[in-house]
Write an enzyme that holds these catalytic residues in place. Structure first.
Site, short mmCIF file in Angstrom:
data_model
loop_
_atom_site.label_atom_id
_atom_site.label_comp_id
_atom_site.label_asym_id
_atom_site.label_seq_id
_atom_site.Cartn_x
_atom_site.Cartn_y
_atom_site.Cartn_z
N GLU A 111 -11.28 -7.17 -20.16
CA GLU A 111 -11.70 -5.84 -20.62
C GLU A 111 -12.35 -5.94 -22.00
OE1 GLU A 111 -9.77 -1.50 -21.81
OE2 GLU A 111 -8.55 -3.32 -21.85
N MET A 124 -8.39 -10.06 -17.03
CA MET A 124 -7.23 -10.39 -17.86
C MET A 124 -7.69 -10.64 -19.28
SD MET A 124 -4.96 -12.91 -15.43
CE MET A 124 -6.37 -13.79 -14.73
N GLY A 175 -1.56 -6.79 -8.08
CA GLY A 175 -0.17 -6.69 -8.50
C GLY A 175 0.80 -7.52 -7.68
N CYS A 181 -4.88 -0.35 -17.38
CA CYS A 181 -4.09 -1.12 -18.34
C CYS A 181 -3.20 -0.19 -19.18
CB CYS A 181 -5.00 -1.93 -19.25
SG CYS A 181 -4.07 -2.97 -20.41
#
Length: 475
Positions: free
Chosen positions: A40, A16, A212, A113
């Site tokens: 990331e 995140m 998710g 993403c």
């Protein structure tokens, strides 16, 4: 040699942006996460970083040319942290992976993403439309590094296309595939497609990590297994559910949010996390209570001390700062400095040390010793160039003597201290004696003379020195 990280039957903290920094990762591990992903990090930025062993914090830092710490990790998470990168270039991806592979447990490529900061340049979910590039990146990484390689994807509009992509990814030799069960144009408010995740899990032999489920399916620790079963996956990774309360990983049940936030802040202080990043994570935990009295204090905080005050942790803040300062002092002890490695970076000689005012006689400083030495050698007086770092307003100075440059690799809290530190590096690198070494006369320093015969120690505290700086007793 440590065993390779397994992705079968695990629960992971999902990558995140702005959340997956070191304090949150360590907290998730404390509460029961098996694996933690960092946020990331873009390959172009990481490729410019240098690896730095931070002896004060006991961390490994990857530091950008502007001195920002892009990635910080520590021994506690080394065997369970996954480094996620954003990339669209196989060669650059490999360069970054090789830079970090000794300090992480696995490398992950972000292919899921949908945000612009990730998709620009063909990264993130943009890769889903270029399976040839996906294969090239993953094959390059799998064959080029010693740690497992994984990737995280989103599902494609067609189930058949999704399965074709998953099988192609599997053939590259990856250790696992994380599947976010939403299409590229769907957002967290849309239901997760567990049927797609399950179909991928049945189509490949490598572990599939379901992602998710925070909106509808995962509210407590007990829901994690239900999501795993519903998705037909080997493992589960949690994003927002963990961001809102990392103790969701606790098998014994969640802890009060206030207690969780305090533990987070303690890690943030211990590892010198940037205050604005800590504030962001704390506000995410507060959610609808962000406008409460506590929330307003957190939002108003501008540094770690003010964040500590919001949680009545001033004592913890002071103890942490004192412990870090003591470690800095220990690292700068004479015994350590005698064996300190001198590095040459281009035409600059560097040492990792700070100016310690108490080590010098009253009213005398390294700059004064260096100036006096230069005069006796009939050299031009030393010149100083100082820069200030934007993120914390720290200073670093470079002194030039006989066309050779010297600086400390450590940053100082003031311009004066930075200049003094560079003078110390010059003195020690050139073997020029300093008065605090081998003092005699009952601990009193020898009187030192300037070129015109005056006692340096008798100069007034505010006298203008030959190098143009006005010295004071606090320098």
């Amino acid at each position: 040699m440590a065993s390779r990280l397994s992705f079968a039957n695990i629960t992971a903290l999902a990558p995140m942006v702005r959340v997956g920094t070191l304090p949150m990762r360590l907290l998730a591990l404390d509460y029961g996460a098996d694996v933690v992903y960092c946020e990331e990090l873009i390959d172009i930025k990481m490729a410019q970083c240098r690896r730095v062993e931070n002896e004060v914090l006991q961390t490994v830092d990857f530091v950008a040319p502007d001195d920002r710490v892009m990635f910080r990790t520590c021994e506690k998470e080394k065997q369970r942290v996954v480094f996620q990168m954003g990339t669209a270039d196989p060669d650059r991806a490999l360069a970054v992976a090789r830079l970090v592979e000794k300090d992480v447990a696995a490398i992950d490529v972000n292919m899921g993403c949908p945000k612009e900061y990730s998709t620009k340049g063909g990264m993130g979910a943009a890769l889903l439309s270029d399976p040839d590039k996906i294969e090239a990146i993953l094959r390059k990484l799998v064959s080029g590094v010693s740690v497992p390689v994984t990737c995280k994807i989103r599902i494609l509009p067609s189930l058949e296309d999704t399965l074709t992509l998953a099988r192609r990814i599997e053939k590259t030799g990856v250790a696992a595939v994380a599947v976010h069960g939403r299409f590229k144009d769907e957002r967290p408010r849309h239901p997760v497609h567990c049927d797609y995740i399950g179909a991928v899990a049945r189509a490949v032999a490598v572990p599939v990590i379901a992602n998710g489920g925070s909106l509808d399916l995962v509210k407590t620790h007990g829901d994690i297994q239900a999501f795993r079963v519903a998705a037909g996956a080997s493992s589960v990774m949690l994003a927002r559910a963990a961001m809102w309360n990392p103790s969701v990983f606790r098998s014994a049940g969640p802890l009060p949010l206030h207690d969780v936030m305090i533990q987070y802040l303690k890690y943030a202080l211990r590892y010198d996390n940037h205050a604005f990043n800590s504030k962001y994570c704390l506000c995410q935990m507060l959610r609808d209570k962000v406008e409460s009295a506590l929330g307003k204090r957190v939002q108003a905080a501008q540094n770690n001390q003010e964040l500590s005050e919001a949680f009545d942790l001033v004592g913890v803040f002071e103890e942490t700062q004192a412990a870090l300062e003591a470690r800095r002092d220990a690292l700068q002890s004479p015994e350590r400095l005698r064996d300190h490695v001198i590095a040459v970076d281009g035409d600059v000689t560097t040492m990792a040390l700070k100016f310690q005012r108490r080590e010098y006689p009253p009213q005398l400083t390294p700059k004064m010793f260096l100036l006096e030495w230069s005069r006796r050698q009939k050299l031009e007086q030393p010149t100083y160039q100082t820069v200030q770092r934007a993120q914390d307003r720290a200073f670093q100075s470079t002194v030039t003597v006989e066309n050779r440059k010297y600086r400390s690799s450590l940053w100082e809290k003031s311009k004066k201290f930075a200049e003094q530190a560079s003078a110390v590096v010059c003195l020690r690198a050139r073997g020029i004696p300093e008065s605090h070494v081998g003092q005699e006369n009952g601990g009193r320093p020898h009187k030192r003379k300037t070129e015109d015969g005056r006692d340096v120690g008798q100069e007034k505290r505010t006298k203008q020195t030959g190098d143009g700086e006005r010295e004071t007793g606090g320098s």
